[in-house]
Design a protein around this motif. Structure first.
Motif, PDB file in Angstrom:
ATOM      1  N   PRO A  47       0.802  -1.235   0.000  1.00 48.79           N
ATOM      2  CA  PRO A  47       0.000   0.000   0.000  1.00 48.79           C
ATOM      3  C   PRO A  47       0.833   1.283   0.000  1.00 48.79           C
ATOM      4  O   PRO A  47       0.374   2.313  -0.494  1.00 48.79           O
ATOM      5  CB  PRO A  47      -0.833  -0.112   1.286  1.00 48.79           C
ATOM      6  CG  PRO A  47      -0.982  -1.578   1.483  1.00 48.79           C
ATOM      7  CD  PRO A  47       0.337  -2.157   1.031  1.00 48.79           C
ATOM      8  N   TYR A  48       2.061   1.247   0.502  1.00 48.28           N
ATOM      9  CA  TYR A  48       2.923   2.429   0.438  1.00 48.28           C
ATOM     10  C   TYR A  48       3.179   2.833  -1.013  1.00 48.28           C
ATOM     11  O   TYR A  48       3.280   4.005  -1.332  1.00 48.28           O
ATOM     12  CB  TYR A  48       4.272   2.173   1.117  1.00 48.28           C
ATOM     13  CG  TYR A  48       4.213   2.050   2.609  1.00 48.28           C
ATOM     14  CD1 TYR A  48       3.480   2.933   3.388  1.00 48.28           C
ATOM     15  CD2 TYR A  48       4.924   1.058   3.268  1.00 48.28           C
ATOM     16  CE1 TYR A  48       3.441   2.834   4.766  1.00 48.28           C
ATOM     17  CE2 TYR A  48       4.898   0.951   4.644  1.00 48.28           C
ATOM     18  CZ  TYR A  48       4.156   1.841   5.390  1.00 48.28           C
ATOM     19  OH  TYR A  48       4.130   1.734   6.749  1.00 48.28           O
ATOM     20  N   PHE A  49       3.322   1.836  -1.888  1.00 45.69           N
ATOM     21  CA  PHE A  49       3.573   2.120  -3.295  1.00 45.69           C
ATOM     22  C   PHE A  49       2.311   2.607  -4.014  1.00 45.69           C
ATOM     23  O   PHE A  49       2.388   3.383  -4.948  1.00 45.69           O
ATOM     24  CB  PHE A  49       4.112   0.881  -4.007  1.00 45.69           C
ATOM     25  CG  PHE A  49       5.487   0.494  -3.554  1.00 45.69           C
ATOM     26  CD1 PHE A  49       6.592   1.248  -3.918  1.00 45.69           C
ATOM     27  CD2 PHE A  49       5.682  -0.621  -2.756  1.00 45.69           C
ATOM     28  CE1 PHE A  49       7.857   0.902  -3.502  1.00 45.69           C
ATOM     29  CE2 PHE A  49       6.945  -0.981  -2.339  1.00 45.69           C
ATOM     30  CZ  PHE A  49       8.041  -0.221  -2.708  1.00 45.69           C
ATOM     31  N   HIS A  50       1.173   2.120  -3.598  1.00 47.23           N
ATOM     32  CA  HIS A  50      -0.070   2.481  -4.269  1.00 47.23           C
ATOM     33  C   HIS A  50      -0.615   3.834  -3.842  1.00 47.23           C
ATOM     34  O   HIS A  50      -1.387   4.436  -4.578  1.00 47.23           O
ATOM     35  CB  HIS A  50      -1.134   1.403  -4.038  1.00 47.23           C
ATOM     36  CG  HIS A  50      -0.809   0.122  -4.734  1.00 47.23           C
ATOM     37  ND1 HIS A  50      -0.851  -0.016  -6.093  1.00 47.23           N
ATOM     38  CD2 HIS A  50      -0.400  -1.073  -4.245  1.00 47.23           C
ATOM     39  CE1 HIS A  50      -0.498  -1.230  -6.420  1.00 47.23           C
ATOM     40  NE2 HIS A  50      -0.218  -1.903  -5.323  1.00 47.23           N
ATOM     41  N   TYR A  51      -0.208   4.312  -2.684  1.00 48.69           N
ATOM     42  CA  TYR A  51      -0.712   5.597  -2.211  1.00 48.69           C
ATOM     43  C   TYR A  51      -0.150   6.720  -3.073  1.00 48.69           C
ATOM     44  O   TYR A  51       1.061   6.907  -3.175  1.00 48.69           O
ATOM     45  CB  TYR A  51      -0.342   5.822  -0.743  1.00 48.69           C
ATOM     46  CG  TYR A  51      -0.786   7.161  -0.221  1.00 48.69           C
ATOM     47  CD1 TYR A  51      -2.122   7.400   0.074  1.00 48.69           C
ATOM     48  CD2 TYR A  51       0.114   8.200  -0.055  1.00 48.69           C
ATOM     49  CE1 TYR A  51      -2.544   8.631   0.536  1.00 48.69           C
ATOM     50  CE2 TYR A  51      -0.295   9.437   0.412  1.00 48.69           C
ATOM     51  CZ  TYR A  51      -1.624   9.641   0.705  1.00 48.69           C
ATOM     52  OH  TYR A  51      -2.041  10.870   1.157  1.00 48.69           O
ATOM     53  N   ALA A  52      -0.997   7.450  -3.732  1.00 45.87           N
ATOM     54  CA  ALA A  52      -0.648   8.605  -4.572  1.00 45.87           C
ATOM     55  C   ALA A  52       0.302   8.244  -5.706  1.00 45.87           C
ATOM     56  O   ALA A  52       1.035   9.085  -6.201  1.00 45.87           O
ATOM     57  CB  ALA A  52      -0.045   9.717  -3.727  1.00 45.87           C
TER      58      ALA A  52
END
Length: 75
Positions: A47-52
């Motif tokens: 999810p860190y990569f998918h955020y924004a």
């Protein structure tokens, strides 16, 4: 994103979070099955990569390399 529409701070912070989470997971999941490790990574790190990620269109080659290294650590 700063006033010049650069994402340096976001990339640096994302990579820091990914590497620190992986470091903690390496200490904890010594004997976890592969499927469980995969689920933990998908839940906590990806999810860190998918955020924004849509906003990360003008990355420098250095920032792309940093993101790629952090992502490769998850594999």
């Amino acid at each position: 994103m700063d006033s010049n529409l650069k994402c340096q701070k976001h990339v640096t912070e994302t990579c820091r979070r990914v590497f620190s989470t992986i470091h903690v997971l390496k200490k904890v999941n010594i004997d976890l099955p592969t499927t469980l490790r995969k689920t933990v990574v998908q839940t906590l790190i990806i999810p860190y990569f998918h955020y924004a990620d849509v906003l990360l269109i003008n990355l420098t080659s250095d920032n792309i390399r940093k993101c790629q290294q952090a992502h490769n650590m998850c594999i």
